[in-house]
Design an enzyme around this catalytic site. Sequence first.
Site, short mmCIF file in Angstrom:
data_model
loop_
_atom_site.label_atom_id
_atom_site.label_comp_id
_atom_site.label_asym_id
_atom_site.label_seq_id
_atom_site.Cartn_x
_atom_site.Cartn_y
_atom_site.Cartn_z
N GLY A 125 67.78 0.37 8.02
CA GLY A 125 68.09 -0.91 8.64
C GLY A 125 66.89 -1.56 9.29
O GLY A 125 66.98 -2.66 9.82
N CYS A 126 65.74 -0.88 9.25
CA CYS A 126 64.50 -1.44 9.78
C CYS A 126 63.63 -1.86 8.60
O CYS A 126 63.51 -1.12 7.63
CB CYS A 126 63.75 -0.41 10.62
SG CYS A 126 64.60 0.09 12.12
N GLN A 127 63.03 -3.03 8.71
CA GLN A 127 62.14 -3.50 7.66
C GLN A 127 60.88 -2.62 7.60
O GLN A 127 60.39 -2.30 6.54
CB GLN A 127 61.77 -4.96 7.91
CG GLN A 127 61.32 -5.69 6.69
CD GLN A 127 61.22 -7.18 6.97
OE1 GLN A 127 60.93 -7.60 8.08
NE2 GLN A 127 61.46 -7.97 5.94
N SER A 128 60.37 -2.24 8.77
CA SER A 128 59.23 -1.33 8.86
C SER A 128 59.76 0.09 8.78
O SER A 128 60.94 0.34 8.98
CB SER A 128 58.52 -1.50 10.20
OG SER A 128 58.20 -2.83 10.44
#
Length: 140
Positions: free
Chosen positions: A50-53
């Site tokens: 759920g984190c782009q990074s």
Amino acid sequence: MAGLPDKDKLIRNFSRCLNWEEKYLYVIELGAQLPPLTEQQRQPDNLISGCQSQVWIAMSTSTEGQVVFAGDSDAAIVKGLVVVVFILYQGLTPQQIIDLDVRPFFADLALSQHLTPSRSQGLEAMIRAIRAKAAVLKAG
């Protein structure tokens, strides 16, 4: 996590920043204080979806029953946000983490309105993951 400010000092430090750019730089400075993860901590189980990074959060409990955090990110600002989240949960038991809604702290820091939508979603994913991991720690 020695050397990191407590919640009150974090809020004070944010309030002393004159503008969003200074807050952004402060968050990056906080991230630079995170100790590196071990290879064991940098496992897929600790990767937050759920984190782009890429964000890793590892949690364990101390002998006193408090949650001990370790984390990292491949993005400087996100790494700083990881530290902010850790500070808010620092010294708490798994049950206290499950019960604590940290979102008002982000409002106090005036962070929420200055994050891009993808960073806000990533922050929310981190909080959800920490609470889920706390539930696992509590269950033993």
